[in-house]
Design a protein around this motif. Sequence first.
Motif, PDB file in Angstrom:
ATOM      1  N   SER A 113      25.804 -36.339  91.001  1.00 58.68           N
ATOM      2  CA  SER A 113      25.857 -35.000  90.477  1.00 58.68           C
ATOM      3  C   SER A 113      24.305 -34.689  90.345  1.00 58.68           C
ATOM      4  N   GLU A 114      23.509 -35.366  89.704  1.00 58.62           N
ATOM      5  CA  GLU A 114      21.992 -35.370  89.574  1.00 58.62           C
ATOM      6  C   GLU A 114      21.512 -34.860  90.615  1.00 58.62           C
ATOM      7  N   VAL A 153      30.027 -31.964  92.830  1.00 56.96           N
ATOM      8  CA  VAL A 153      29.715 -30.576  93.092  1.00 56.96           C
ATOM      9  C   VAL A 153      29.941 -29.629  91.807  1.00 56.96           C
ATOM     10  N   ARG A 154      30.915 -29.769  91.215  1.00 56.36           N
ATOM     11  CA  ARG A 154      31.470 -28.921  89.994  1.00 56.36           C
ATOM     12  C   ARG A 154      30.260 -29.489  89.048  1.00 56.36           C
ATOM     13  N   ARG A 192      25.356 -28.305  85.744  1.00 59.13           N
ATOM     14  CA  ARG A 192      24.067 -28.754  85.060  1.00 59.13           C
ATOM     15  C   ARG A 192      23.247 -27.540  85.253  1.00 59.13           C
ATOM     16  N   LEU A 193      23.419 -26.937  86.583  1.00 56.13           N
ATOM     17  CA  LEU A 193      22.458 -25.811  86.776  1.00 56.13           C
ATOM     18  C   LEU A 193      22.668 -24.491  86.036  1.00 56.13           C
ATOM     19  N   LYS A 194      24.136 -24.268  85.503  1.00 63.72           N
ATOM     20  CA  LYS A 194      24.349 -23.338  84.564  1.00 63.72           C
ATOM     21  C   LYS A 194      23.772 -23.583  83.331  1.00 63.72           C
ATOM     22  N   SER A 212      24.502 -32.836  77.803  1.00 63.78           N
ATOM     23  CA  SER A 212      23.691 -32.068  76.638  1.00 63.78           C
ATOM     24  C   SER A 212      23.554 -32.758  75.245  1.00 63.78           C
ATOM     25  N   GLY A 213      22.654 -32.851  74.452  1.00 63.59           N
ATOM     26  CA  GLY A 213      22.684 -33.353  73.179  1.00 63.59           C
ATOM     27  C   GLY A 213      21.229 -33.399  72.763  1.00 63.59           C
TER      28      GLY A 213
END
Length: 257
Positions: free
Chosen positions: A15-16, A54-55, A60-62, A252-253
Amino acid sequence: MTQRFHSITPGVHLSEQVAEALSAEIRAGRPAAGEKLPTEAALVEQFAVSRTVVREAVSRLKSLGVVESRQGSGVFVRQAAFAPLNFDTRSAASRQAVIQMVEVRRALEAEVAALAAQRRNATDIERIRQAIVALDEAVKAGGDGADEDVNYHRAIADAAQNPFLISTLDYLRQFLRGVTRVTRANEARRADFARQVRDEHEAIAGAIEAGDATRARRVAARHMDNAIKRIEQADPGFWKEAGVQLASPLVSGAIRR
């Protein structure tokens, strides 16, 4: 965006890789700001990955503000005045990378501590002190105190009363999470390291409580300098394990030390 993008290497962190490839295309204007991303099915075919990958990439882009969802219409590239920062954690699994990232923190957090000393109020001081107590209790209970450490540094940032600095630190922390796990693990393996960190936290809090901005800046910078020294003393066996931690997927963190 009908062509296949950068080739995706089979294995972990797909995904990255997809997110980075999409970001590169967006920076090149394919698609341009305001235009729609290909459908999920199209991206699955283009990257030869699963819908889940993909999701996760689009999510991540969002989170980075690169794209946005429009109900009933799809996902669109956001209008942006600048490209978002991007840290490739796949290449960060090294002692040098950890040191460089701590240097970034030093540049920001020393000034945050100075501002906190100038602007703190009684409530801020109480929160910082409570955070130290909570961190001590977590360590005594056998934990690494990671979450409590987050609260300590966030309390100082809040005392600085600069929302732009807070937002900048929060943004960077999501990328530096793996580095935080490494510094915490390194400091927890030696009692003298743990004592040093505790004393440094206390010194920063004391300078802020005293309203001494110069001292707060100095001891906060020293805290980061000492973190680097502690990292430099880690043995090769530790770095073998740390490389696995640094290569773990980002979420995220807040960064914790």
